[in-house]
Design an enzyme around this catalytic site. Structure first.
Site, PDB file in Angstrom:
ATOM      1  N   HIS A 135       0.812  -1.227   0.000  1.00  0.00           N
ATOM      2  CA  HIS A 135       0.000   0.000   0.000  1.00  0.00           C
ATOM      3  C   HIS A 135       0.847   1.280   0.000  1.00  0.00           C
ATOM      4  CE1 HIS A 135      -3.396  -2.538   0.244  1.00  0.00           C
ATOM      5  NE2 HIS A 135      -3.481  -2.683   1.548  1.00  0.00           N
ATOM      6  N   HIS A 206      -9.605   1.893   0.656  1.00  0.00           N
ATOM      7  CA  HIS A 206      -9.523   0.799   1.621  1.00  0.00           C
ATOM      8  C   HIS A 206     -10.624   0.874   2.676  1.00  0.00           C
ATOM      9  CE1 HIS A 206      -7.652  -2.605   3.431  1.00  0.00           C
ATOM     10  NE2 HIS A 206      -6.534  -2.489   2.728  1.00  0.00           N
ATOM     11  N   GLU A 344     -11.331  -3.932  -2.787  1.00  0.00           N
ATOM     12  CA  GLU A 344     -10.448  -2.915  -3.355  1.00  0.00           C
ATOM     13  C   GLU A 344     -10.282  -3.153  -4.850  1.00  0.00           C
ATOM     14  OE1 GLU A 344      -6.878  -3.286  -0.692  1.00  0.00           O
ATOM     15  OE2 GLU A 344      -8.330  -4.527   0.345  1.00  0.00           O
TER      16      GLU A 344
HETATM   17  C1  BGC Z   1      -4.129  -6.589   2.032  1.00  0.00           C
HETATM   18  C2  BGC Z   1      -4.004  -7.292   3.365  1.00  0.00           C
HETATM   19  C3  BGC Z   1      -3.670  -6.275   4.399  1.00  0.00           C
HETATM   20  C4  BGC Z   1      -4.788  -5.278   4.428  1.00  0.00           C
HETATM   21  C5  BGC Z   1      -4.556  -4.189   5.434  1.00  0.00           C
HETATM   22  C6  BGC Z   1      -5.257  -5.625   2.158  1.00  0.00           C
HETATM   23  O1  BGC Z   1      -5.408  -4.944   0.962  1.00  0.00           O
HETATM   24  O2  BGC Z   1      -4.347  -7.499   0.992  1.00  0.00           O
HETATM   25  O3  BGC Z   1      -3.014  -8.292   3.311  1.00  0.00           O
HETATM   26  O4  BGC Z   1      -3.511  -6.867   5.654  1.00  0.00           O
HETATM   27  O5  BGC Z   1      -4.948  -4.702   3.168  1.00  0.00           O
HETATM   28  O6  BGC Z   1      -3.488  -3.379   5.080  1.00  0.00           O
END
Ligand code: BGC
Length: 379
Positions: A135, A206, A344
């Site tokens: 991210h 998110h 997402e």
């Molecule tokens: C990821 C997860 C992660 C979560 C929180 C998701 O998009 O795939 O592995 O723990 O985001 O950051």
């Protein structure tokens, strides 16, 4: 005489009401005053979008975070269907490590070992998750204070100024994210970005959904999910995509017909072990056509239904497998294991290192565009 006194008293009451500090809460129960601050020299506030059907979306320009989405359930009672915090300080990284409701950039999901090579030059990004960059790294856009470009009761447009070298990514990027509420109870997210040198980009949101409006008492494993996808991208034990696209047919990953999220989540399956449950990218069958339903989430308890539309080729579905009750959010609720689901829209994880997949490279003169629509109704 009596009439005069009454008139004077009424006028005084009006003056007092006008001078009183505004304490009006949003439908979702937030106090906008709890979101006022200045960070990175930019004023931070809560922006409230409403439509004619009574739906309400609250967003802060810190991290472009969707703080609440209030929609009617089948009885007409308003339910707040996303996780979040009820004051701005709780969103700051010094207080909580979270990406609740956030704009994710420059790259949603993981990049292998945080390494990308563009036109023969290799760049090292932060390795904040099992050695990979997740991210956009620990200082991703979810922690940036964004400039407010436009704001009214129906839409909010935010701007991100990302300098060359931001979290290790090359090129200066200017990005915009626009949140629009429509009268048919949809929240549309539109993304746009340009750069001054070749870079990679993959933007998403998110939000953690719990369509029961009761994240304390309701696990999302009790809800139904449909994903219009015949394939998904398997991961290794560090959540890194292997480069393969596997068919969902005959596996717990087949959501082409709606089924309970909890139906197969505990099945004996290597991919479920690697993901600690569902935490994978589905390869959408919708062919980047944002008029076709990419996914649908339905909560039998409230009748609230959410359809997802996108022009993206992939959808990361993460079922709150890392929530463990240690983070306390709105109304003092501790967010428990699998009490939320993220949907997402995105390009596939680690696309910069998977040349066989749709490209995420953005070059000067080009404009990156993406869209995700969350459409609510009741059944
Ligand atoms: C990821 C997860 C992660 C979560 C929180 C998701 O998009 O795939 O592995 O723990 O985001 O950051």
């Amino acid at each position: 005489m009596k009439k005069n006194i009454l008139t004077i008293l009424a006028a005084a009451a009006l003056v007092l009401a006008a001078c009183a500090p505004k304490q009006t809460l949003t439908i979702s129960g937030l106090n906008p005053a709890d979101f006022e601050d200045t960070r990175d020299g930019i004023p931070v506030a809560l922006y409230t979008l409403t439509n004619a059907s009574g739906m309400e979306v609250c967003i802060t320009n810190f991290g472009g975070r969707i703080v609440s989405i209030a929609v009617p359930d089948r009885e007409g009672t308003m339910r707040d269907v996303v996780l979040g915090f009820d004051k701005i300080a709780d969103y700051y990284p010094e207080n909580n490590n979270s990406n609740f409701g956030a704009l994710i950039g420059r790259y949603g999901n993981r990049i292998n070992q945080g390494r990308i090579t563009i036109d023969g030059t290799t760049y090292q990004l932060p390795q904040n998750n099992y050695g990979h960059c997740l991210h956009g790294g620990p200082d991703g856009w979810h922690y940036k204070t964004l400039q407010v470009e436009e704001a009214d009761s129906k839409h909010l447009k935010l701007r991100v100024d990302s300098p060359d070298g931001d979290a290790g990514f090359p090129g200066e990027v200017t990005a915009f994210v626009t949140y629009t509420i429509t009268n048919d109870n949809a929240l549309e997210l539109e993304y746009e970005a340009t750069c001054d040198a070749p870079t990679v980009i993959n933007l998403t949101n998110h939000s953690y959904f719990n369509l029961s409006g009761d994240p304390a008492g309701h696990a999302v494993t009790e809800d139904e999910l449909m994903i219009s996808a015949s394939g998904f991208t398997p991961v290794d034990s560090t959540f890194m995509t292997t480069g393969e696209i596997a068919p969902v047919e005959g596996t717990p990953f087949d959501f082409r017909e709606a089924k309970l999220i909890g139906a197969d989540i505990e099945a004996d399956n290597e991919q479920l072990r690697n993901g600690h449950g569902y935490d994978h990218n589905w390869v959408l069958d919708t062919e980047c056509d944002d008029t076709r339903v990419a996914a649908e989430l339905y909560c039998p308890a409230t009748g609230i239904d959410m359809k997802v539309y996108t022009c993206e080729p992939g959808l990361q579905v993460y079922v709150g497998n890392f929530l463990d009750g240690s983070v306390t959010g709105k109304k003092g609720v501790a967010y428990d294991f699998r009490h939320a689901i993220c949907m997402e829209t995105q390009h596939y994880p680690d696309s910069p290192n998977k040349p066989q997949w749709p490209s995420v490279v953005l070059r000067p003169g080009e404009t990156y565009r993406s869209e995700c629509i969350y459409m609510f109704s009741v059944k």
